[in-house]
Design a protein around this motif. Structure first.
Motif, PDB file in Angstrom:
ATOM      1  N   GLU A 180      35.291  38.131  58.561  1.00 58.73           N
ATOM      2  CA  GLU A 180      35.951  39.144  57.786  1.00 58.73           C
ATOM      3  C   GLU A 180      37.526  39.105  57.996  1.00 58.73           C
ATOM      4  O   GLU A 180      38.077  39.422  56.985  1.00 58.73           O
ATOM      5  N   GLU A 181      37.950  38.508  59.136  1.00 58.37           N
ATOM      6  CA  GLU A 181      39.375  38.776  59.270  1.00 58.37           C
ATOM      7  C   GLU A 181      39.833  37.340  58.681  1.00 58.37           C
ATOM      8  O   GLU A 181      41.223  37.523  58.455  1.00 58.37           O
ATOM      9  N   MET A 182      39.140  36.429  58.222  1.00 59.16           N
ATOM     10  CA  MET A 182      39.686  35.197  57.520  1.00 59.16           C
ATOM     11  C   MET A 182      40.282  35.507  56.158  1.00 59.16           C
ATOM     12  O   MET A 182      39.666  36.293  55.503  1.00 59.16           O
ATOM     13  N   PRO A 183      41.569  35.070  55.673  1.00 62.65           N
ATOM     14  CA  PRO A 183      41.944  35.279  54.156  1.00 62.65           C
ATOM     15  C   PRO A 183      40.829  34.902  53.329  1.00 62.65           C
ATOM     16  O   PRO A 183      40.393  33.705  53.468  1.00 62.65           O
ATOM     17  N   ALA A 184      40.917  35.450  52.036  1.00 63.34           N
ATOM     18  CA  ALA A 184      39.650  34.882  51.143  1.00 63.34           C
ATOM     19  C   ALA A 184      40.199  33.505  50.600  1.00 63.34           C
ATOM     20  O   ALA A 184      39.356  32.834  50.439  1.00 63.34           O
ATOM     21  N   GLU A 185      41.462  33.342  50.466  1.00 59.28           N
ATOM     22  CA  GLU A 185      41.742  31.947  49.957  1.00 59.28           C
ATOM     23  C   GLU A 185      41.179  30.913  51.000  1.00 59.28           C
ATOM     24  O   GLU A 185      41.037  29.584  50.477  1.00 59.28           O
ATOM     25  N   THR A 186      41.069  31.082  52.216  1.00 56.91           N
ATOM     26  CA  THR A 186      40.345  30.046  53.251  1.00 56.91           C
ATOM     27  C   THR A 186      39.056  29.938  53.233  1.00 56.91           C
ATOM     28  O   THR A 186      38.443  28.940  53.704  1.00 56.91           O
ATOM     29  N   LYS A 187      38.267  30.823  52.491  1.00 54.61           N
ATOM     30  CA  LYS A 187      36.828  30.573  52.807  1.00 54.61           C
ATOM     31  C   LYS A 187      36.319  29.600  51.400  1.00 54.61           C
ATOM     32  O   LYS A 187      35.224  29.092  51.643  1.00 54.61           O
ATOM     33  N   GLU A 188      36.889  29.331  50.250  1.00 59.85           N
ATOM     34  CA  GLU A 188      36.624  28.441  49.139  1.00 59.85           C
ATOM     35  C   GLU A 188      37.942  28.157  48.610  1.00 59.85           C
ATOM     36  O   GLU A 188      38.748  28.820  48.483  1.00 59.85           O
ATOM     37  N   PRO A 189      37.707  26.940  47.920  1.00 59.67           N
ATOM     38  CA  PRO A 189      38.854  26.233  47.086  1.00 59.67           C
ATOM     39  C   PRO A 189      39.225  27.300  45.980  1.00 59.67           C
ATOM     40  O   PRO A 189      38.441  27.937  45.468  1.00 59.67           O
ATOM     41  N   LYS A 190      40.403  27.141  45.610  1.00 60.76           N
ATOM     42  CA  LYS A 190      40.906  27.716  44.343  1.00 60.76           C
ATOM     43  C   LYS A 190      40.078  27.581  43.190  1.00 60.76           C
ATOM     44  O   LYS A 190      39.856  26.242  42.944  1.00 60.76           O
ATOM     45  N   LYS A 191      39.873  28.326  42.231  1.00 57.80           N
ATOM     46  CA  LYS A 191      39.084  28.206  41.030  1.00 57.80           C
ATOM     47  C   LYS A 191      39.987  27.610  40.036  1.00 57.80           C
ATOM     48  O   LYS A 191      41.124  28.245  39.878  1.00 57.80           O
ATOM     49  N   PRO A 192      39.522  26.864  39.105  1.00 58.93           N
ATOM     50  CA  PRO A 192      40.398  26.620  37.810  1.00 58.93           C
ATOM     51  C   PRO A 192      40.449  27.667  37.022  1.00 58.93           C
ATOM     52  O   PRO A 192      39.452  28.380  36.949  1.00 58.93           O
ATOM     53  N   THR A 193      41.474  27.921  36.189  1.00 57.24           N
ATOM     54  CA  THR A 193      41.548  28.978  35.205  1.00 57.24           C
ATOM     55  C   THR A 193      41.942  28.327  34.075  1.00 57.24           C
ATOM     56  O   THR A 193      42.333  29.359  33.159  1.00 57.24           O
ATOM     57  N   ASN A 194      42.052  27.144  33.697  1.00 57.72           N
ATOM     58  CA  ASN A 194      42.455  26.797  32.384  1.00 57.72           C
ATOM     59  C   ASN A 194      41.559  26.797  31.259  1.00 57.72           C
ATOM     60  O   ASN A 194      40.896  25.765  30.748  1.00 57.72           O
ATOM     61  N   PHE A 195      40.860  28.054  30.859  1.00 53.83           N
ATOM     62  CA  PHE A 195      39.792  28.204  29.954  1.00 53.83           C
ATOM     63  C   PHE A 195      40.507  27.803  28.469  1.00 53.83           C
ATOM     64  O   PHE A 195      41.781  27.975  28.103  1.00 53.83           O
ATOM     65  N   TYR A 196      39.490  27.468  27.682  1.00 53.01           N
ATOM     66  CA  TYR A 196      39.768  27.052  26.357  1.00 53.01           C
ATOM     67  C   TYR A 196      39.558  28.135  25.563  1.00 53.01           C
ATOM     68  O   TYR A 196      38.490  28.842  25.603  1.00 53.01           O
ATOM     69  N   ILE A 197      40.496  28.699  24.594  1.00 52.31           N
ATOM     70  CA  ILE A 197      40.143  29.761  23.727  1.00 52.31           C
ATOM     71  C   ILE A 197      40.480  29.151  22.276  1.00 52.31           C
ATOM     72  O   ILE A 197      41.542  28.499  21.973  1.00 52.31           O
ATOM     73  N   PRO A 198      39.688  29.635  21.389  1.00 54.66           N
ATOM     74  CA  PRO A 198      40.087  28.921  19.736  1.00 54.66           C
ATOM     75  C   PRO A 198      41.180  29.804  19.189  1.00 54.66           C
ATOM     76  O   PRO A 198      41.678  29.199  18.192  1.00 54.66           O
ATOM     77  N   ASN A 199      41.566  31.056  19.658  1.00 52.91           N
ATOM     78  CA  ASN A 199      42.436  31.816  18.815  1.00 52.91           C
ATOM     79  C   ASN A 199      43.537  32.400  20.015  1.00 52.91           C
ATOM     80  O   ASN A 199      43.322  32.841  21.209  1.00 52.91           O
ATOM     81  N   GLY A 200      44.766  31.980  19.535  1.00 54.16           N
ATOM     82  CA  GLY A 200      45.964  32.272  20.506  1.00 54.16           C
ATOM     83  C   GLY A 200      46.238  31.445  21.737  1.00 54.16           C
ATOM     84  O   GLY A 200      45.828  30.515  21.511  1.00 54.16           O
ATOM     85  N   LYS A 201      46.793  32.126  22.871  1.00 58.01           N
ATOM     86  CA  LYS A 201      47.221  31.282  23.779  1.00 58.01           C
ATOM     87  C   LYS A 201      46.700  32.198  25.105  1.00 58.01           C
ATOM     88  O   LYS A 201      47.136  33.438  25.121  1.00 58.01           O
ATOM     89  N   LEU A 202      46.142  31.498  25.866  1.00 55.51           N
ATOM     90  CA  LEU A 202      45.964  32.088  27.222  1.00 55.51           C
ATOM     91  C   LEU A 202      47.043  32.192  28.310  1.00 55.51           C
ATOM     92  O   LEU A 202      47.832  31.180  28.503  1.00 55.51           O
ATOM     93  N   LEU A 203      47.145  33.506  28.553  1.00 58.41           N
ATOM     94  CA  LEU A 203      48.474  33.870  29.450  1.00 58.41           C
ATOM     95  C   LEU A 203      47.938  33.966  30.922  1.00 58.41           C
ATOM     96  O   LEU A 203      48.736  33.483  31.784  1.00 58.41           O
ATOM     97  N   SER A 204      46.909  34.309  31.320  1.00 60.40           N
ATOM     98  CA  SER A 204      46.484  34.438  32.677  1.00 60.40           C
ATOM     99  C   SER A 204      44.991  35.107  32.930  1.00 60.40           C
ATOM    100  O   SER A 204      44.401  35.650  32.092  1.00 60.40           O
ATOM    101  N   VAL A 205      44.812  34.453  34.065  1.00 65.82           N
ATOM    102  CA  VAL A 205      43.298  34.687  34.403  1.00 65.82           C
ATOM    103  C   VAL A 205      43.289  35.082  35.944  1.00 65.82           C
ATOM    104  O   VAL A 205      43.738  34.330  36.790  1.00 65.82           O
ATOM    105  N   ILE A 206      42.724  36.406  36.413  1.00 63.46           N
ATOM    106  CA  ILE A 206      42.782  36.915  37.629  1.00 63.46           C
ATOM    107  C   ILE A 206      41.543  37.297  37.905  1.00 63.46           C
ATOM    108  O   ILE A 206      41.121  38.157  37.403  1.00 63.46           O
TER     109      ILE A 206
END
Length: 259
Positions: A123-149
């Protein structure tokens, strides 16, 4: 005292050396000066040579004098000193026995960490050390992806922000956002990295307004049940504005698009 006598002897040696150094170069210079067989130009050269030789001789003698000094300071002791008493000897022996006694040590405990302790550490360990960072570069057919959180208390809410462009009609402008969310949910990236943890998706889109500013066009929440329906190849297919809320929750649409 021995040190005082040795210092006196050293001073006497130094005085003798200085006298010797001071006398014989002067004597040689005197002989050169009185000699009539030596030319004046040669005398000047001899004066310089004798001066240099006398300086070198002085340096050598001083160095030899320094080498005669006693180096072992531990041997400088009074000649007539009283013998060490038996009490001092016994104290030293007692101290030696204290230092030579074996020190009692206990073996290091190698108990394993309990389950409760492991939970606290996790529980004391920060979340980013438990698992690797996930990819966020989703493809969308319309417009531009700005952020994924990943939001929420346990990272179970996926917040997606995109920028879209206006279409030929208001309903097409709105429907392109449903196409984007379907594409994201059905992607291999979502299935591999997000499906097991995400319980809902918050989607909102912005666009350029007529006054040149950027403003929100639509926002909504996709529940876990709707996510599973999309994964089962069901489609968002609203035909009127009243049907939009059947597919999503917390729906907000720019009022100008609903006219």
């Amino acid at each position: 005292m021995k040190t005082t006598n040795e210092n006196k002897k050293t001073i006497v040696k130094v005085v003798k050396i200085i006298l010797i150094i001071a006398i014989w170069p002067l004597y040689l210079i005197f002989l050169v000066h009185k000699s009539e067989k030596i030319e004046k130009s040669a005398k000047k050269v001899l004066y310089i040579i004798l001066a240099i030789v006398s300086l070198l001789w002085m340096v050598i003698c001083l160095a030899l004098c320094q080498g005669d000094k006693p180096t072992d300071t531990n041997d400088i002791t009074p000649k007539n000193t009283p013998a060490v008493t038996d009490t001092a000897t016994t104290e030293t022996d007692n101290q030696t026995e204290l230092f030579t006694e074996p020190v009692k040590t206990e073996p290091i405990k190698t108990e394993s960490v309990t389950d409760s302790q492991e939970e606290i550490i996790t529980e004391e360990m920060p979340a980013e050390t438990k698992e690797p960072k996930k990819p966020t570069n989703f493809y969308i057919p319309n417009g531009k992806l700005l952020s994924v959180i990943e939001g929420g208390l346990s990272g179970d809410v996926l917040v997606i922000k995109v920028k879209i462009e206006s279409q030929f009609s208001n309903i097409q402008t709105i429907n392109q956002n449903y196409e984007n969310i379907e594409e994201i949910i059905r992607s291999d990236m979502y299935k591999e990295y997000y499906h097991d943890t995400v319980k809902s998706i918050d989607y909102w889109a912005v666009a350029d307004m007529t006054d040149g500013s950027e403003g929100k066009v639509i926002s909504f929440t996709v529940s876990e049940n709707t996510i599973n329906n999309v994964l089962n190849n069901e489609h968002f297919n609203p035909t009127s504005y009243d049907e939009y809320e059947e597919y999503v929750q917390d729906l907000w649409i720019l009022p100008s698009l609903t006219k």
